[in-house]
Design a protein around this motif. Structure first.
Motif, PDB file in Angstrom:
ATOM      1  N   ARG A 161       0.770  -0.846  -0.048  1.00  0.00           N
ATOM      2  CA  ARG A 161       0.001  -0.375  -0.327  1.00  0.00           C
ATOM      3  C   ARG A 161       0.233   0.926  -0.097  1.00  0.00           C
ATOM      4  NH1 ARG A 161      -4.686  -1.902   4.434  1.00  0.00           N
ATOM      5  NH2 ARG A 161      -6.320  -3.452   2.544  1.00  0.00           N
ATOM      6  N   PRO A 162       0.756   1.578  -0.902  1.00  0.00           N
ATOM      7  CA  PRO A 162       1.906   2.652  -1.441  1.00  0.00           C
ATOM      8  C   PRO A 162       2.019   4.076  -0.379  1.00  0.00           C
ATOM      9  CG  PRO A 162       1.054   2.603  -3.193  1.00  0.00           C
ATOM     10  CD  PRO A 162       0.501   1.472  -2.649  1.00  0.00           C
ATOM     11  N   ASP A 163       1.058   4.529  -0.027  1.00  0.00           N
ATOM     12  CA  ASP A 163      -0.114   5.515   0.566  1.00  0.00           C
ATOM     13  C   ASP A 163       0.871   5.903   2.072  1.00  0.00           C
ATOM     14  OD1 ASP A 163      -0.572   6.955  -1.755  1.00  0.00           O
ATOM     15  OD2 ASP A 163      -2.331   6.603  -1.412  1.00  0.00           O
ATOM     16  N   LEU A 164       0.916   4.301   2.356  1.00  0.00           N
ATOM     17  CA  LEU A 164       1.191   4.190   4.025  1.00  0.00           C
ATOM     18  C   LEU A 164       2.597   3.877   3.931  1.00  0.00           C
ATOM     19  CD1 LEU A 164      -2.455   1.599   4.997  1.00  0.00           C
ATOM     20  CD2 LEU A 164      -1.653   4.134   4.988  1.00  0.00           C
ATOM     21  N   MET A 165       2.891   3.694   3.340  1.00  0.00           N
ATOM     22  CA  MET A 165       4.559   3.820   3.443  1.00  0.00           C
ATOM     23  C   MET A 165       5.282   4.630   3.821  1.00  0.00           C
ATOM     24  SD  MET A 165       5.629   1.847  -0.835  1.00  0.00           S
ATOM     25  CE  MET A 165       6.954   2.337  -0.687  1.00  0.00           C
ATOM     26  N   PRO A 166       6.310   4.475   4.824  1.00  0.00           N
ATOM     27  CA  PRO A 166       7.010   5.245   5.438  1.00  0.00           C
ATOM     28  C   PRO A 166       7.283   6.346   4.953  1.00  0.00           C
ATOM     29  CG  PRO A 166       7.580   3.326   6.254  1.00  0.00           C
ATOM     30  CD  PRO A 166       7.092   2.970   4.581  1.00  0.00           C
ATOM     31  N   ALA A 167       7.823   7.197   5.146  1.00  0.00           N
ATOM     32  CA  ALA A 167       7.974   8.848   4.341  1.00  0.00           C
ATOM     33  C   ALA A 167       9.685   8.294   4.005  1.00  0.00           C
ATOM     34  CB  ALA A 167       7.955  10.243   4.826  1.00  0.00           C
ATOM     35  N   GLY A 168       9.873   9.204   2.667  1.00  0.00           N
ATOM     36  CA  GLY A 168      11.216   8.991   2.300  1.00  0.00           C
ATOM     37  C   GLY A 168      11.831   6.806   1.377  1.00  0.00           C
ATOM     38  N   MET A 169      10.427   6.457   1.905  1.00  0.00           N
ATOM     39  CA  MET A 169      11.030   4.593   1.327  1.00  0.00           C
ATOM     40  C   MET A 169      10.062   4.938  -0.214  1.00  0.00           C
ATOM     41  SD  MET A 169       9.781   0.595   3.003  1.00  0.00           S
ATOM     42  CE  MET A 169      10.776   1.149   4.104  1.00  0.00           C
ATOM     43  N   THR A 170      11.150   4.139  -0.704  1.00  0.00           N
ATOM     44  CA  THR A 170      10.900   3.779  -2.177  1.00  0.00           C
ATOM     45  C   THR A 170       9.607   2.639  -2.745  1.00  0.00           C
ATOM     46  OG1 THR A 170      12.391   2.960  -2.767  1.00  0.00           O
ATOM     47  CG2 THR A 170      12.967   4.921  -3.501  1.00  0.00           C
ATOM     48  N   PHE A 171       9.201   2.638  -3.916  1.00  0.00           N
ATOM     49  CA  PHE A 171       8.561   1.501  -4.308  1.00  0.00           C
ATOM     50  C   PHE A 171       9.246   0.372  -3.725  1.00  0.00           C
ATOM     51  CE2 PHE A 171       7.474  -2.314  -6.880  1.00  0.00           C
ATOM     52  CZ  PHE A 171       5.819  -2.328  -6.449  1.00  0.00           C
ATOM     53  N   GLU A 172      10.366   0.951  -4.445  1.00  0.00           N
ATOM     54  CA  GLU A 172      11.706  -0.893  -4.432  1.00  0.00           C
ATOM     55  C   GLU A 172      11.927  -1.752  -3.225  1.00  0.00           C
ATOM     56  OE1 GLU A 172      11.233   2.063  -6.721  1.00  0.00           O
ATOM     57  OE2 GLU A 172      11.149   1.418  -8.316  1.00  0.00           O
ATOM     58  N   GLU A 173      12.300  -0.103  -2.597  1.00  0.00           N
ATOM     59  CA  GLU A 173      12.927  -0.068  -0.575  1.00  0.00           C
ATOM     60  C   GLU A 173      11.756  -0.787  -0.234  1.00  0.00           C
ATOM     61  OE1 GLU A 173      15.955   3.646  -0.327  1.00  0.00           O
ATOM     62  OE2 GLU A 173      13.831   3.777   0.267  1.00  0.00           O
ATOM     63  N   GLY A 174      10.092  -0.744  -0.460  1.00  0.00           N
ATOM     64  CA  GLY A 174       8.798  -0.777   0.497  1.00  0.00           C
ATOM     65  C   GLY A 174       8.989  -2.610  -0.115  1.00  0.00           C
ATOM     66  N   LEU A 175       9.561  -3.295  -1.201  1.00  0.00           N
ATOM     67  CA  LEU A 175       9.286  -4.035  -1.712  1.00  0.00           C
ATOM     68  C   LEU A 175       9.980  -5.350  -1.607  1.00  0.00           C
ATOM     69  CD1 LEU A 175       7.260  -6.620  -3.930  1.00  0.00           C
ATOM     70  CD2 LEU A 175       9.248  -5.462  -5.683  1.00  0.00           C
ATOM     71  N   GLU A 176      11.192  -4.476  -1.231  1.00  0.00           N
ATOM     72  CA  GLU A 176      12.381  -5.295  -0.862  1.00  0.00           C
ATOM     73  C   GLU A 176      11.820  -5.662   0.607  1.00  0.00           C
ATOM     74  OE1 GLU A 176      17.369  -5.064  -0.237  1.00  0.00           O
ATOM     75  OE2 GLU A 176      15.835  -3.216  -1.149  1.00  0.00           O
ATOM     76  N   LYS A 177      11.551  -5.199   1.551  1.00  0.00           N
ATOM     77  CA  LYS A 177      11.454  -5.285   2.922  1.00  0.00           C
ATOM     78  C   LYS A 177       9.851  -6.347   2.834  1.00  0.00           C
ATOM     79  CE  LYS A 177      10.736  -3.007   7.604  1.00  0.00           C
ATOM     80  NZ  LYS A 177      11.535  -3.709   7.785  1.00  0.00           N
ATOM     81  N   ILE A 178       9.598  -6.407   1.951  1.00  0.00           N
ATOM     82  CA  ILE A 178       8.188  -7.293   1.885  1.00  0.00           C
ATOM     83  C   ILE A 178       8.636  -8.810   2.057  1.00  0.00           C
ATOM     84  CG2 ILE A 178       6.199  -8.240   0.731  1.00  0.00           C
ATOM     85  CD1 ILE A 178       5.177  -5.243   0.300  1.00  0.00           C
ATOM     86  N   LEU A 179       9.530  -8.799   0.896  1.00  0.00           N
ATOM     87  CA  LEU A 179       9.998  -9.756   0.198  1.00  0.00           C
ATOM     88  C   LEU A 179      11.111 -10.692   1.534  1.00  0.00           C
ATOM     89  CD1 LEU A 179      10.670  -9.535  -4.194  1.00  0.00           C
ATOM     90  CD2 LEU A 179       8.590 -10.069  -2.822  1.00  0.00           C
ATOM     91  N   SER A 180      11.141  -9.678   2.126  1.00  0.00           N
ATOM     92  CA  SER A 180      12.761  -9.968   2.889  1.00  0.00           C
ATOM     93  C   SER A 180      12.116 -10.934   4.741  1.00  0.00           C
ATOM     94  CB  SER A 180      13.731  -9.096   3.158  1.00  0.00           C
ATOM     95  OG  SER A 180      13.008  -7.750   3.750  1.00  0.00           O
ATOM     96  N   MET A 181      10.710 -10.207   4.031  1.00  0.00           N
ATOM     97  CA  MET A 181       9.591 -11.174   5.407  1.00  0.00           C
ATOM     98  C   MET A 181       9.643 -12.415   6.253  1.00  0.00           C
ATOM     99  SD  MET A 181       6.426  -8.176   6.298  1.00  0.00           S
ATOM    100  CE  MET A 181       5.792  -8.515   4.728  1.00  0.00           C
ATOM    101  N   PRO A 182      10.611 -13.085   6.998  1.00  0.00           N
ATOM    102  CA  PRO A 182      10.147 -14.124   7.758  1.00  0.00           C
ATOM    103  C   PRO A 182       8.970 -14.494   7.904  1.00  0.00           C
ATOM    104  CG  PRO A 182      11.326 -13.070   8.895  1.00  0.00           C
ATOM    105  CD  PRO A 182      11.236 -12.217   7.894  1.00  0.00           C
ATOM    106  N   PRO A 183       8.445 -15.477   7.744  1.00  0.00           N
ATOM    107  CA  PRO A 183       9.347 -16.844   6.885  1.00  0.00           C
ATOM    108  C   PRO A 183       8.984 -17.015   5.857  1.00  0.00           C
ATOM    109  CG  PRO A 183       6.801 -17.825   8.560  1.00  0.00           C
ATOM    110  CD  PRO A 183       7.290 -16.040   8.612  1.00  0.00           C
ATOM    111  N   ASN A 184       9.845 -17.405   5.156  1.00  0.00           N
ATOM    112  CA  ASN A 184       9.277 -17.539   3.776  1.00  0.00           C
ATOM    113  C   ASN A 184      10.374 -19.087   3.393  1.00  0.00           C
ATOM    114  OD1 ASN A 184      12.265 -16.848   3.996  1.00  0.00           O
ATOM    115  ND2 ASN A 184      11.757 -14.587   2.732  1.00  0.00           N
ATOM    116  N   THR A 185      10.917 -19.425   3.844  1.00  0.00           N
ATOM    117  CA  THR A 185      12.013 -20.225   3.347  1.00  0.00           C
ATOM    118  C   THR A 185      10.760 -21.305   3.156  1.00  0.00           C
ATOM    119  OG1 THR A 185      11.976 -21.511   6.224  1.00  0.00           O
ATOM    120  CG2 THR A 185      14.187 -20.114   4.757  1.00  0.00           C
TER     121      THR A 185
END
Length: 256
Positions: free
Chosen positions: A222-246
């Motif tokens: 949800r782009p409108d709720l992302m922390p100020a200054g965070m880019t879409f790419e940075e937000g997506l990277e954070k989501i994809l790195s969330m555990p548990p994903n293995t």
């Protein structure tokens, strides 16, 4: 399980409203039954939400015998508010993964693995010979603006897609075929609120002879709720790195 973790998988999950929470990222596990014409459903999407696919595993056959309807499964495993991931960790994560693995095993056991041998496609629509099927097989993601699940009857691939389901080979804006080839599409933005359907691609009346399932790792941003200054790419990277994903990205549902 506590409210901050997850609920047992079902064929539909509803995301929390942005009016009630400040969650901006979600990681979602999905098990798509190849013979379910409705697919797994993610309700509560809002206009401007991005919905994407990051990993897929499993295979399905699109020419066997009549099979009873098997519903897919879906589960939100974690979510982000500000920069804090709201998940169960350590021993507390076990109920989530146990429930998911049990549901995935039930999905696997519903099909006759010995019959998953004709017109076999993976989640990307790729066949054993390396080509990509045009008329059936693989995963189709329909956003709320599609008005429900779409089928081969009303959302067709062009012949060139036999080399890969690139976005230039199908209509844009309502749905997409996940494609991990260069130039492929892995996410789409919702233009209206509602429910997304993630289903196997086939003609509307042809699901009964399908065998097998796809195991998918998906996400919502949800782009409108992302922390100020965070880019879409940075937000997506954070989501994809969330555990548990293995236990999401690399399981074999036992149907290939």
């Amino acid at each position: 399980m506590s409210d901050s973790t997850s609920t047992p998988p079902s064929s539909t999950v509803t995301l929390p409203s942005s009016a009630d929470t400040s969650y901006w990222g979600f990681k979602i596990m999905i098990g798509v039954s190849s013979n379910d014409p409705e697919g797994a459903q993610i309700a509560g999407l809002e206009a401007k939400d991005y919905f994407g696919i990051s990993e897929m595993a499993g295979s399905a056959s699109f020419s066997t015998v009549n099979v009873k309807l098997i519903k897919g499964i879906v589960n939100v495993v974690n979510k982000i508010v500000d920069e804090t991931v709201d998940i169960a960790t350590d021993e507390a994560a076990a109920p989530i993964m146990d429930a998911w693995n049990e549901s995935l095993k039930a999905l696997e056991d519903a099909f006759d693995e010995d019959k998953i041998d004709t017109k076999v496609r993976d989640g990307w629509g790729k066949a054993h010979d390396g080509g990509y099927a045009i008329d059936e097989g693989g995963v189709l993601v329909c956003l709320p603006q599609a008005g429900g699940p779409l089928y081969h009857d009303d959302f067709q691939l062009e012949s060139g897609a036999s080399d890969g389901r690139l976005p230039k080979y199908y209509p844009q804006g309502k749905a997409f075929f996940p494609c991990n080839k260069p130039g492929g599409l892995l996410y789409l933005q919702a233009s209206e609120a509602g429910t997304a359907h993630v289903l196997a691609y086939d003609s509307k009346d042809a699901f009964k002879d399908n065998q097998g399932a796809y195991n998918i790792e998906a996400w919502v941003l949800r782009p409108d709720l992302m922390p100020a200054g965070m880019t879409f790419e940075e937000g997506l990277e954070k989501i994809l790195s969330m555990p548990p994903n293995t236990a999401i990205a690399n399981p074999d549902p036992g149907v290939s």
